[in-house]
Design an enzyme around this catalytic site. Structure first.
Site, PDB file in Angstrom:
ATOM      1  N   GLY A  45       0.811  -1.221   0.000  1.00  0.00           N
ATOM      2  CA  GLY A  45       0.000   0.000   0.000  1.00  0.00           C
ATOM      3  C   GLY A  45       0.837   1.260   0.000  1.00  0.00           C
ATOM      4  O   GLY A  45       2.018   1.235  -0.348  1.00  0.00           O
ATOM      5  N   HIS A  51       4.222   1.624  -8.162  1.00  0.00           N
ATOM      6  CA  HIS A  51       3.282   0.502  -8.049  1.00  0.00           C
ATOM      7  C   HIS A  51       2.362   0.462  -9.277  1.00  0.00           C
ATOM      8  O   HIS A  51       2.070  -0.602  -9.811  1.00  0.00           O
ATOM      9  CB  HIS A  51       2.398   0.662  -6.799  1.00  0.00           C
ATOM     10  CG  HIS A  51       3.122   0.582  -5.498  1.00  0.00           C
ATOM     11  ND1 HIS A  51       3.256   1.658  -4.657  1.00  0.00           N
ATOM     12  CD2 HIS A  51       3.743  -0.454  -4.870  1.00  0.00           C
ATOM     13  CE1 HIS A  51       3.920   1.295  -3.569  1.00  0.00           C
ATOM     14  NE2 HIS A  51       4.222   0.026  -3.669  1.00  0.00           N
ATOM     15  N   LYS A 163      13.304  -2.244  -8.144  1.00  0.00           N
ATOM     16  CA  LYS A 163      13.660  -1.416  -6.984  1.00  0.00           C
ATOM     17  C   LYS A 163      14.101  -2.299  -5.814  1.00  0.00           C
ATOM     18  O   LYS A 163      15.013  -1.959  -5.070  1.00  0.00           O
ATOM     19  CB  LYS A 163      12.434  -0.570  -6.619  1.00  0.00           C
ATOM     20  CG  LYS A 163      12.348  -0.057  -5.217  1.00  0.00           C
ATOM     21  CD  LYS A 163      13.034   1.249  -5.111  1.00  0.00           C
ATOM     22  CE  LYS A 163      13.007   1.879  -3.754  1.00  0.00           C
ATOM     23  NZ  LYS A 163      12.323   1.224  -2.689  1.00  0.00           N
TER      24      LYS A 163
HETATM   25  P1  AMP Z   1       5.985  -2.403  -1.668  1.00  0.00           P
HETATM   26  O1  AMP Z   1       4.609  -1.852  -1.532  1.00  0.00           O
HETATM   27  O2  AMP Z   1       7.060  -1.432  -1.320  1.00  0.00           O
HETATM   28  O3  AMP Z   1       6.137  -3.751  -1.018  1.00  0.00           O
HETATM   29  O4  AMP Z   1       6.181  -2.664  -3.219  1.00  0.00           O
HETATM   30  C1  AMP Z   1       5.312  -3.496  -3.940  1.00  0.00           C
HETATM   31  C2  AMP Z   1       5.954  -3.794  -5.281  1.00  0.00           C
HETATM   32  O5  AMP Z   1       6.171  -2.584  -5.979  1.00  0.00           O
HETATM   33  C3  AMP Z   1       7.320  -4.474  -5.121  1.00  0.00           C
HETATM   34  O6  AMP Z   1       7.470  -5.461  -6.115  1.00  0.00           O
HETATM   35  C4  AMP Z   1       8.276  -3.327  -5.338  1.00  0.00           C
HETATM   36  O7  AMP Z   1       9.529  -3.720  -5.842  1.00  0.00           O
HETATM   37  C5  AMP Z   1       7.520  -2.506  -6.371  1.00  0.00           C
HETATM   38  N1  AMP Z   1       7.993  -1.121  -6.369  1.00  0.00           N
HETATM   39  C6  AMP Z   1       8.118  -0.304  -5.287  1.00  0.00           C
HETATM   40  N2  AMP Z   1       8.639   0.881  -5.667  1.00  0.00           N
HETATM   41  C7  AMP Z   1       8.843   0.797  -6.997  1.00  0.00           C
HETATM   42  C8  AMP Z   1       9.368   1.699  -7.982  1.00  0.00           C
HETATM   43  N3  AMP Z   1       9.798   2.916  -7.661  1.00  0.00           N
HETATM   44  N4  AMP Z   1       9.447   1.274  -9.261  1.00  0.00           N
HETATM   45  C9  AMP Z   1       9.020   0.029  -9.603  1.00  0.00           C
HETATM   46  N5  AMP Z   1       8.512  -0.859  -8.738  1.00  0.00           N
HETATM   47  C10 AMP Z   1       8.429  -0.481  -7.451  1.00  0.00           C
END
Ligand code: AMP
Length: 296
Positions: A45, A51, A163
């Site tokens: 979230g 995302h 990332k």
């Molecule tokens: P998180 O909510 O931080 O667990 O991220 C969910 C997914 O989004 C994970 O696969 C992250 O690697 C991806 N994600 C987070 N930030 C970025 C970004 N800046 N660019 C691409 N993917 C991202």
């Protein structure tokens, strides 16, 4: 009446379904999976464009897209980080609906962990470095939650961001070793104009902090240039920490120059080396990570 009926039908057909009960989400995915391909995007979230880039990619490759939002306590080694993790549920849902997401799972934590997890994962050398080394138990928590989510979503493809490069490698290993019947699609890091990698944790930075944080990406690009100019790895590593820490704003936790596949630190580079430069640094007590890939 007919118009009203059509509007209702359209609303009925296209509105996003929100599930709090994993078994109901699973039933939806199983039923949908009979006639559609499912792209699944797991998140914690506090959604941002990074995302949404994963969601867009998933939409372009599947008939339906399902997303999970769950701040997974098991993958947080630092209780303060868990407590301060941003939670923006209604904005998140509006963003996902605008992207045409079909279903969202926001599970009740008590239904995710009905009993304490007895199983634990060990990914060997892959988790002895970087995030795994500094965040004890982190990848066990990641592997437990994504395994559960994968079973519930029963997807055709899953979408993760570069990332979190080490997470990508860990989840690829999990998919391979447990024979999950789908592939991981790794999406490039989405950045602010300044170069700062988008992250939910950026919300915890002050406005000046956000400007300063762009130095992390700049330090990766400087390191890349120095490596391409032939500077030895040890020298490049020293310079990154020295330069980032010189004003007292950053505290570098690690900066590693690693093999792109195994993520093990490299001592020397060869003409065909595929290399990942990975960094974790604290700014305003917020822990930020980033990485770039280079081929020689
Ligand atoms: P998180 O909510 O931080 O667990 O991220 C969910 C997914 O989004 C994970 O696969 C992250 O690697 C991806 N994600 C987070 N930030 C970025 C970004 N800046 N660019 C691409 N993917 C991202």
């Amino acid at each position: 009446l007919i118009v009203q009926g059509l509007v209702y039908l359209q609303y009925f057909n296209y509105s996003m379904q929100i599930f709090r009960i994993p078994s109901q989400f699973h039933a939806f995915c199983k039923e949908s999976g009979k006639s559609s391909s499912i792209g699944f995007v797991p998140t914690m979230g506090a959604l941002h464009e990074g995302h949404l880039a994963l969601v867009k990619k998933a939409k372009s490759e599947n008939t339906i897209v399902v997303v999970s939002i769950f701040v997974n306590p098991l993958q947080f080694n630092n209780p303060e980080d868990l407590k301060k993790y941003p939670r923006t549920e209604s904005e998140d849902l509006a963003m996902l609906e605008a992207e045409g997401v079909n279903a969202v799972l926001i599970p009740d934590p008590a239904l995710v962990y009905e009993a304490p997890t007895a199983l634990s994962f060990d990914f060997g050398n892959l988790e002895r470095v970087m995030e795994g080394a500094f965040r004890s138990g982190h990848f066990n928590g990641v592997a437990v939650i994504v395994s559960k989510l994968f079973h519930w979503a029963s997807p055709d493809r899953v979408y993760f961001g570069q990332k979190d490069l080490q997470q990508v490698r860990i989840v690829e290993t999990l998919i391979r070793d447990l024979s999950f019947p789908f592939q991981l699609v790794c999406c490039p890091t989405f950045r602010e104009e300044s170069g700062l990698a988008m992250s939910s944790r950026n919300r915890r930075l002050s406005e000046t902090g956000k400007i300063k944080a762009a130095s992390i990406y700049k330090s990766l690009l400087d390191a890349k240039k120095r490596l391409q100019d032939g500077l030895p790895i040890a020298e490049v590593k020293k310079l990154v920490s020295l330069e980032l820490e010189k004003n007292g704003d950053f505290k570098v936790e690690y900066f590693e120059i690693t093999d792109y596949e195994t993520l093990q630190p490299l001592q020397t580079l060869h003409s065909s080396s595929k290399v990942a430069l990975c960094i974790a640094a604290f700014l305003e007590e917020v822990r930020l990570i980033d990485n770039i890939l280079i081929e020689f």
